[in-house]
Design a protein around this motif. Structure first.
Motif, PDB file in Angstrom:
ATOM      1  N   LYS A 171       0.910  -1.979  -6.128  1.00 19.39           N
ATOM      2  CA  LYS A 171      -0.122  -1.317  -5.340  1.00 19.39           C
ATOM      3  C   LYS A 171       0.151  -1.564  -3.860  1.00 19.39           C
ATOM      4  N   LEU A 172      -0.022  -0.538  -3.080  1.00 19.14           N
ATOM      5  CA  LEU A 172       0.039  -0.641  -1.630  1.00 19.14           C
ATOM      6  C   LEU A 172      -1.331  -0.268  -1.079  1.00 19.14           C
ATOM      7  N   ASP A 173      -1.814  -1.028  -0.148  1.00 16.87           N
ATOM      8  CA  ASP A 173      -3.109  -0.708   0.434  1.00 16.87           C
ATOM      9  C   ASP A 173      -3.119  -1.143   1.894  1.00 16.87           C
ATOM     10  N   ALA A 174      -3.017  -0.176   2.783  1.00 18.53           N
ATOM     11  CA  ALA A 174      -3.057  -0.466   4.216  1.00 18.53           C
ATOM     12  C   ALA A 174      -4.488  -0.541   4.733  1.00 18.53           C
ATOM     13  N   GLY A 175      -5.457  -0.222   3.853  1.00 15.52           N
ATOM     14  CA  GLY A 175      -6.865  -0.299   4.237  1.00 15.52           C
ATOM     15  C   GLY A 175      -7.387   1.003   4.810  1.00 15.52           C
ATOM     16  N   GLY A 176      -8.693   1.175   4.724  1.00 11.09           N
ATOM     17  CA  GLY A 176      -9.356   2.295   5.361  1.00 11.09           C
ATOM     18  C   GLY A 176      -9.391   3.584   4.580  1.00 11.09           C
ATOM     19  N   VAL A 177      -8.851   3.598   3.343  1.00 13.35           N
ATOM     20  CA  VAL A 177      -8.777   4.856   2.597  1.00 13.35           C
ATOM     21  C   VAL A 177     -10.164   5.326   2.165  1.00 13.35           C
TER      22      VAL A 177
END
Length: 789
Positions: A171-177
């Protein structure tokens, strides 16, 4: 580093010139030297008995009748080869929690795909070996096949010891989605299906394994693009000292990444040669290739895009399920493609909210792994089709929505929300150049006029980012040793010619040509006097060889630095002979000249003659060094990313579903261009493969895991008559990580061709309310989207 600055008006300037391939005439005259052409004394031939089932348990194998056939020298099963070969596992350390079952040359207990080799016959001829294969009796208890990836994710484990069929997940999560989706004026969502296809190289896989028991030495004549990797593989798994393993890759008839994987048949041929002490030759026929060469691009992707009413993209969410067959390929793994898919999503666009999930799933089909433009076409198609869909819903022009969202060309260096580091890209200038190249306004005007005549034309564009020049940290972790460095030995011969032995390899893309150009350019000699040697682990220095478009960017930099070192040595020797300072001299057109005036002083041939045969005339203590060995590994950025833009013009017949591909345009930025002719050839070839995926190529399976179109009578590949004119323009943004400044170009054409084509088809069908999200876009799928079937 200082970026190399070539000048096309100076003598012997070859960097930036369209120079023809020195080996072209030999190959066109049919004088190529391929593994298939090789005949060795006492050579035997191999054929395989393959599983008719996609999944089953081996109960018994009866080889007695086959072994008794005249001309048969041996019959081997999995247990025979397991005694001399250690298993391999297709995982890499930096893919945490990745798993894959151990593999052997031949199975001992289960078969896991239809076409898997089970028994090896070695005979005096291929015909005899194939006749004997018909006499082998294999009793297999058929088990349910898990062909569909969704069924595989919920079904029982194909390899029981692994517990389930999930090879790898991340999983990739850069935040703010979540915030971006909630605040968006428009949320665009689409599910995509990408059909499996395979390489269909002109030359099939081939090997002649020649083991000499008197020296415990293995020589493998192998149609591969990575001889040094296979030197390690054969040494490691057959227990032979690496110095005793020689891999020779002669002329190679194409690879596209397919020939850098470890295959069971080739390992079995090596094992048979070791057991028999005789050369063993195996060449896959075309039907064998369809059920044993790696497949690629089997993806199911769901994506969501958050967009403001002004057309600005604010966030993206992606879920990719990648199906890879019953195991991960060795040694580069089958997880790399999915990893690059989720990390290249949205790459050209300026947004920070990103989230992705990747699931790499085992199934009962042929292994799937790395193939030209690994992951790039999937990421590009999803991204660009979503952008076009957002443009349609907001009534924006496809060019305009992209202009509003592109990463500015003056904003580098920067890091993507997926973690990739970009040194310098040129999206804005490439998109602007593409619009001009296409004469876009005229195309739209013509499209509107033709619609009045019920002729549907569509215009599609797509931007792409390509990964090239991988650093040592990328593959040098776990599994077999895969080098990121390359080596070159450049020397002046006694006759004044130049030899260059280099570790990057040639599979038809022109590697030898560009390396020769670089060496000639940097030394100041005629290109015709530079001879290249590649593809032999005994005769060339160790290196990574050619993959991931590293031939120019890494191999070229290696050659450049080696040639500069040799030039310094030659000028030093010439200075001693001429009683001049080396800095006052230069080499031009095979002569030592005065740097300031260009006046010829002494020929290189004469320098070589003195150094080799009359060193007594040189000052005491002088040791003339006319050979230079040099190695280079990339430093700085983990990858050298390239970028560009593509456009496609198609005409769709809504009554038949057939599509005419009328024109295709590419604007590409691969950094420093060494040979414009070869760059254009690579781009055009890549575009054809991308359009093949878009409209023609697909490995079709039934529910039982049987390939139903495993021949060129049924598997469609693009032919010349289907391909359009491909117009190409270039932007040059050299990387500052090297003196040469070159990046890669071999995968650029493939990266965005299918995306541009899909956008073009959807543009043509927009007024009919039809949208395609599956490739290949066959006539049946187009008619189904139109509601006609």
């Amino acid at each position: 580093m200082n970026v190399f600055a070539g000048s096309l008006d100076r003598p012997n300037s070859y960097i930036g010139r369209s120079v023809s391939r020195p080996n072209a005439k030999r190959l066109l005259e049919g004088k190529g030297r391929y593994v298939t052409d090789l005949v060795l004394p006492r050579m035997l031939y191999a054929a395989f008995v393959r599983s008719p089932y996609a999944h089953g348990r081996i109960l018994s194998i009866d080889t007695d009748e086959a072994a008794a056939l005249a001309g048969v020298r041996a019959v081997f099963t999995g247990k025979d080869l397991a005694a001399i070969c250690t298993p391999w596992i297709g995982t890499l350390d930096h893919f945490k929690n990745m798993k894959s079952p151990p593999q052997m040359p031949l199975p001992t207990e289960k078969v896991t795909w239809s076409g898997q080799p089970v028994v090896l016959i070695v005979a005096d001829s291929r015909a005899i070996a194939e006749d004997a294969a018909e006499l082998v009796m294999i009793d297999i208890e058929e088990m349910p096949a898990l062909a569909d990836p969704a069924e595989a994710m919920s079904g029982g484990a194909i390899s029981e010891e692994l517990g389930d069929n999930l090879c790898f997940s991340m999983k990739l999560d850069a935040g703010g989605v979540d915030e971006a989706l909630e605040a968006a004026d428009l949320t665009v969502e689409q599910s995509f299906i990408f059909g499996r296809h395979t390489a269909v190289t002109l030359e099939p896989r081939a090997i002649v394994a020649d083991y000499d028991p008197s020296e415990n030495r293995l020589t493998a004549h192998h149609a591969t693009q990575t001889p040094y990797q296979f030197q390690d593989v054969y040494s490691r798994h057959f227990g032979i000292p690496e110095a005793n393993v020689r891999v020779i890759a002669p002329d190679i008839g194409g690879s596209f990444g397919m020939k850098l994987h470890v295959y069971h048949e080739e390992m079995a041929a090596v094992g048979a040669s070791i057991l028999l002490g005789r050369p063993v030759k195996y060449v896959a026929d075309r039907m064998e290739s369809f059920v044993s060469d790696i497949h690629a691009r089997d993806h199911r992707v769901t994506a969501r895009l958050a967009v403001g009413k002004d057309g600005r993209i604010t966030g993206m969410e992606v879920d990719d399920v990648t199906a890879i067959g019953p195991f991960s390929s060795y040694p580069r793994t089958s997880a790399v493609e999915g990893n690059q898919v989720v990390r290249l999503m949205g790459a050209p666009y300026d947004f920070s909210a990103y989230r992705a999930k990747l699931s790499v799933v085992f199934q009962n089909k042929v292994q799937a792994s790395q193939y030209r433009a690994v992951g790039h076409p999937i990421a590009c198609a999803v991204t660009e089709c979503m952008v076009d869909k957002a443009a349609r819903e907001l009534a924006l022009d496809p060019f305009d929505i992209r202009v509003r969202n592109l990463i500015p060309d003056d904003s580098y260096p920067r890091k993507s929300p997926t973690g990739y580091q970009f040194e310098k890209l040129s999206h804005e200038i490439c998109l602007s150049r593409l619009r001009s190249l296409m004469n876009y306004e005229s195309l739209r005007a013509e499209q509107a006029k033709l619609r009045e005549k019920r002729i549907l034309r569509g215009i599609g564009i797509a931007l792409f980012v390509e990964i090239t020049n991988p650093s040592p940290a990328f593959y040098g972790v776990g599994g077999a040793r895969i080098s990121a460095q390359d080596g070159a030995v450049v020397k002046l011969t006694p006759s004044g010619e130049v030899h260059c032995a280099i570790s990057v390899t040639e599979q038809g893309q022109g590697t030898e040509t560009i390396i020769g150009q670089i060496v000639a350019d940097q030394l100041g000699v005629d290109r015709a006097k530079v001879r290249l040697m590649t593809g032999d682990t005994d005769m060339t220095p160790h290196g990574g060889a050619t993959w991931a478009c590293r031939g120019a960017g890494i191999g070229g930099e290696t050659a450049l630095q080696a040639a500069r070192r040799l030039k310094a040595n030659l000028l030093s020797i010439a200075g001693l002979i001429l009683q001049a300072q080396p800095g006052e001299l230069d080499i031009r057109e095979d002569w030592i000249v005065e740097a300031a005036t260009g006046q010829q002083r002494i020929s290189l041939a004469e320098v070589a003659r003195i150094a080799f045969f009359r060193s007594d005339t040189l000052p005491p203590g002088t040791q003339a060094q006319l050979s230079v060995a040099h190695h280079y590994a990339p430093q700085g950025y983990p990858f050298a990313f390239t970028n560009g833009a593509q456009g496609s013009l198609v005409e769709v017949d809504v009554e038949t579903g057939f599509v005419k591909i009328l024109r295709h345009w590419v604007v590409e930025d691969c950094g420093r261009i060494i040979n414009p002719l070869l760059v254009d050839e690579q781009i055009r070839g890549g575009v054809v493969q991308g359009l093949g995926a878009a409209f023609f190529e697909e490995c079709l399976y039934n529910a039982e895991g049987q390939l139903t179109n495993g021949s060129l009578a049924d598997y469609l590949v693009p032919m010349a008559c289907e391909m359009p004119d491909i117009e190409i323009s270039h932007v040059e943004t050299p990387t500052r990580d090297t003196e040469l400044g070159a990046k890669g170009v071999g995968e650029a054409g493939t990266a965005a061709a299918s995306a541009a084509a899909m956008n073009a088809v959807n543009d043509a069908l927009a007024r009919h309310g039809a949208v395609l999200s599956q490739i290949p876009m066959t006539p049946a799928r187009i008619l189904k989207a139109l509601g006609k079937i």
